[in-house]
Design a protein around this motif. Structure first.
Motif, short mmCIF file in Angstrom:
data_model
loop_
_atom_site.label_atom_id
_atom_site.label_comp_id
_atom_site.label_asym_id
_atom_site.label_seq_id
_atom_site.Cartn_x
_atom_site.Cartn_y
_atom_site.Cartn_z
N LYS A 121 7.39 7.85 -0.49
CA LYS A 121 8.19 6.64 -0.66
C LYS A 121 8.10 5.70 0.53
O LYS A 121 8.00 4.49 0.37
N ARG A 174 0.84 -1.20 0.00
CA ARG A 174 0.00 0.00 0.00
C ARG A 174 0.87 1.25 0.00
O ARG A 174 1.89 1.31 0.68
N SER A 175 0.44 2.19 -0.78
CA SER A 175 1.18 3.46 -0.86
C SER A 175 0.94 4.27 0.40
O SER A 175 -0.13 4.21 1.02
N TYR A 191 -2.39 6.19 1.24
CA TYR A 191 -2.68 7.00 0.06
C TYR A 191 -3.83 6.34 -0.70
O TYR A 191 -3.63 5.42 -1.50
N PRO A 238 1.89 9.99 -3.70
CA PRO A 238 2.40 8.99 -2.76
C PRO A 238 3.76 9.39 -2.20
O PRO A 238 4.53 10.07 -2.85
#
Length: 269
Positions: A240, A184-185, A264, A238
């Motif tokens: 990192k 998942r972002s 996100y 997004p």
């Protein structure tokens, strides 16, 4: 010899004129005032207190005028600040509408552009050449016999097909399926609002003021409320990693911006 009586000096009688009478009266009044001031000063009016009272009245009036001017200036400053806030909000809204119109024009231009098609001849030209022929040439240096494309089959020769020879082939076995969840972002939640338009205005202002931190991020909105109490969250990303999101939230919090780490998710704002 004696002198006649007519030669003796005669004394002139003083004439009482009005001028001397006036001076006499003024002298009597002055002496009387000095006597009263010396022997009964309490009888005379207190002129200093009246003068002081008049001075105090004037000072109070001037102070009241100054207070009125100060209140007027304060009201004027509040009006100017309100006008500045309205102008800033209008500028942010205008910029947001401009960006939305630009995005809509881009979508219309992409929709009107003709689709690109590829023909079979181009596909055939893009096939790699030389990869399959190289091992054959290295294994056998003798020239291969010419192959006749439309030659009739020989009598008694086996018919070649494109199927797999089941006698020499081994059964294909598949192991257990392993499902790896998509990571998942990470994003950051910057604000909440009961309307999506309010989030657009907020994102336009934040992205303009804090462009160093938010210029590389895109905004989304997520539904956080219910049908009776609508509420939407502004999520930028997004990012990192969670460590970078934590660092970014720390920088924004130092500039009085609400920020917390979030997934996100949501629809594009």
């Amino acid at each position: 010899m004696t002198k006649p009586t007519t030669d003796k000096p005669t004394r002139r009688k003083a004439d009482a004129s009005p001028y001397s009478a006036v001076w006499t009266v003024l002298g009597v009044v002055g002496l009387g005032y000095l006597g009263i001031a010396f022997f009964a000063p309490h009888v005379l009016p207190d002129l200093s207190s009246g003068h002081q009272h008049a001075t105090e009245t004037t000072v109070m009036k001037v102070s009241a005028d100054v207070d009125t001017v100060k209140s007027s200036l304060t009201k004027l400053e509040l009006d100017v600040a309100s006008i500045k806030a309205e102008v800033t909000a209008q500028a942010v809204q205008t910029q947001t509408l401009g960006s939305q119109l630009t995005a809509l024009d881009d979508k219309i231009r992409l929709a009107e552009a003709p689709p690109t098609t590829t023909t079979t001849s181009d596909a055939g030209q893009q096939q790699p050449s030389g990869t399959d022929a190289a091992p054959a040439e290295t294994a056998d240096m003798s020239p291969a016999p010419p192959k006749i494309i439309n030659a009739p089959p020989r009598v008694g020769a086996p018919i070649e097909t494109g199927s797999v020879n089941s006698a020499n082939s081994k059964p294909i076995s598949f192991g257990p399926a392993i499902v790896k969840p998509e990571p998942r972002s990470v994003g950051i939640q910057l604000a909440t609002d009961p309307s999506i338009d309010g989030l657009r205005i907020t994102w336009g202002a934040l992205s303009q003021i804090h462009s160093d931190q938010l210029s590389h991020l895109k905004a989304r909105y997520a539904d956080l409320g219910t049908a009776t109490n609508p509420n939407f969250g502004l999520i930028a990303g997004p990012v990192k990693s969670r460590a970078e999101a934590k660092k970014l939230c720390k920088e924004l919090a130092a500039q009085s911006v609400s920020c917390k780490i979030s997934e996100y998710r949501g629809a594009e704002l």
